[in-house]
Scaffold this motif. Structure first.
Motif, PDB file in Angstrom:
ATOM      1  N   GLN A 132       0.830  -1.202   0.000  1.00 37.14           N
ATOM      2  CA  GLN A 132       0.000   0.000   0.000  1.00 37.14           C
ATOM      3  C   GLN A 132       0.866   1.254   0.000  1.00 37.14           C
ATOM      4  O   GLN A 132       0.560   2.227  -0.698  1.00 37.14           O
ATOM      5  N   GLY A 140       0.434   1.745 -11.283  1.00 38.85           N
ATOM      6  CA  GLY A 140       0.217   0.307 -11.289  1.00 38.85           C
ATOM      7  C   GLY A 140       1.182  -0.474 -12.159  1.00 38.85           C
ATOM      8  O   GLY A 140       1.476  -1.634 -11.882  1.00 38.85           O
ATOM      9  N   ALA A 159       0.451  -3.100  -9.535  1.00 37.22           N
ATOM     10  CA  ALA A 159      -0.951  -3.492  -9.662  1.00 37.22           C
ATOM     11  C   ALA A 159      -1.155  -4.979  -9.399  1.00 37.22           C
ATOM     12  O   ALA A 159      -2.151  -5.379  -8.791  1.00 37.22           O
ATOM     13  N   PRO A 163      -3.891  -5.688  -6.151  1.00 37.00           N
ATOM     14  CA  PRO A 163      -5.089  -5.411  -6.958  1.00 37.00           C
ATOM     15  C   PRO A 163      -6.149  -4.728  -6.096  1.00 37.00           C
ATOM     16  O   PRO A 163      -6.290  -5.024  -4.920  1.00 37.00           O
ATOM     17  N   GLY A 164      -6.856  -3.796  -6.688  1.00 36.43           N
ATOM     18  CA  GLY A 164      -7.906  -3.098  -5.951  1.00 36.43           C
ATOM     19  C   GLY A 164      -7.372  -2.228  -4.838  1.00 36.43           C
ATOM     20  O   GLY A 164      -8.018  -2.056  -3.805  1.00 36.43           O
ATOM     21  N   SER A 165      -6.191  -1.663  -5.044  1.00 39.06           N
ATOM     22  CA  SER A 165      -5.580  -0.853  -3.984  1.00 39.06           C
ATOM     23  C   SER A 165      -6.469   0.321  -3.579  1.00 39.06           C
ATOM     24  O   SER A 165      -7.232   0.851  -4.383  1.00 39.06           O
ATOM     25  N   PHE A 166      -6.364   0.691  -2.336  1.00 31.33           N
ATOM     26  CA  PHE A 166      -7.074   1.857  -1.819  1.00 31.33           C
ATOM     27  C   PHE A 166      -6.304   3.075  -2.286  1.00 31.33           C
ATOM     28  O   PHE A 166      -5.124   3.225  -1.985  1.00 31.33           O
ATOM     29  N   ASP A 167      -6.938   3.946  -3.061  1.00 32.80           N
ATOM     30  CA  ASP A 167      -6.231   5.122  -3.581  1.00 32.80           C
ATOM     31  C   ASP A 167      -7.034   6.396  -3.327  1.00 32.80           C
ATOM     32  O   ASP A 167      -8.120   6.361  -2.748  1.00 32.80           O
ATOM     33  N   ASP A 169      -8.855   8.155  -5.132  1.00 29.95           N
ATOM     34  CA  ASP A 169     -10.208   8.216  -5.703  1.00 29.95           C
ATOM     35  C   ASP A 169     -11.286   7.941  -4.658  1.00 29.95           C
ATOM     36  O   ASP A 169     -12.390   8.472  -4.729  1.00 29.95           O
ATOM     37  N   TYR A 170     -10.984   7.082  -3.694  1.00 32.30           N
ATOM     38  CA  TYR A 170     -11.944   6.779  -2.643  1.00 32.30           C
ATOM     39  C   TYR A 170     -12.231   7.985  -1.767  1.00 32.30           C
ATOM     40  O   TYR A 170     -13.256   8.038  -1.092  1.00 32.30           O
TER      41      TYR A 170
END
Length: 174
Positions: A132, A140, A159, A163-167, A169-170
Motif C-alpha cells: 500500500q 500500477g 498493480a 489489486p484493488g488498492s485503496f487510492d 479516488d476513494y
C-alpha cells in the motif's frame, strides 16, 4: 569518500564495511548527496545491487531476517532502506518503508522502479502494508523486482501485487 560529518555518518550507515574500503570498486558507485541517505545510481550499480548492499545494514537481531530495498524515483535518484527491528515487534520498520521515507525526505514523490531482496527460499515480496505504501507513490505498471540472495529473481508490477488498492479516488467526496 565524504568529508562532512553528517554525510560520513550516513555513508557509514548505508555502506557495508567491505564497501567503505578505498580499494573496493563498488564504493565509487555510491554517492551520498545529503544526510537523508540518498544514493545516486551510477552505471556500475543496479537497483538490485543497491538493495543487496543496504540489506547488510539491516537491524534484525530478533528474526535474523535481513531485507534490503531500493527504489528509483522519477528524478532518477535511487533511495535505499533496510528493515529495522525493535524489541516491541510492531514498532519495527520494513525496508521498503525506509526507502520510501528517504525518498520523501529527499524531495521526490514518484516511484518508477522497486527492488527488494532477502535471504529466503523464494523471492521476497513486500508485506501488505508496504504494498500500500508503494502504491501511494507508484503507478500500477511500475516494475517490482523481488529477489533472493541466491540469485532467484521474480518481477511483477505494483498493480499485480496490490489489486484493488485503496487510492485517492476513494477520498473524492471528502
Amino acid at each position: 569518500m565524504p568529508t562532512h560529518p553528517m554525510i560520513w555518518s550516513c555513508w557509514k550507515w548505508l555502506c557495508p564495511a567491505s564497501l567503505q574500503q578505498p580499494s573496493a570498486r563498488p564504493l565509487a558507485s555510491l554517492r551520498i548527496t545529503s544526510h537523508s541517505a540518498i544514493v545516486q545510481k551510477e552505471a556500475q550499480m543496479s537497483l538490485l545491487d543497491t538493495a543487496r548492499a543496504v540489506r547488510e545494514n539491516a537491524h534484525a537481531p530478533y528474526s535474523k531476517f535481513k531485507v534490503g530495498a531500493a527504489i528509483k524515483a522519477a528524478s532518477g535518484a535511487v533511495y535505499a532502506g533496510c528493515n529495522v527491528e525493535n524489541v516491541a515487534y510492531p514498532e519495527g520498520t520494513c525496508a521498503e518503508a525506509g526507502a520510501i521515507a528517504a525518498m520523501v525526505a529527499g524531495g521526490d514523490t514518484r516511484i518508477t522502479e522497486v527492488a527488494v531482496i532477502a535471504d529466503s527460499p523464494k523471492p521476497v515480496s513486500p508485506c501488505g502494508g508496504c504494498r500500500q505504501k508503494i502504491a501511494e507513490f507508484a503507478a500500477g505498471d511500475v516494475v517490482v523486482t523481488m529477489a533472493t540472495t541466491d540469485g532467484i529473481v521474480q518481477q511483477t508490477t505494483v498493480a499485480a501485487l496490490l489489486p484493488g488498492s485503496f487510492d485517492a479516488d476513494y477520498m473524492s467526496r471528502v
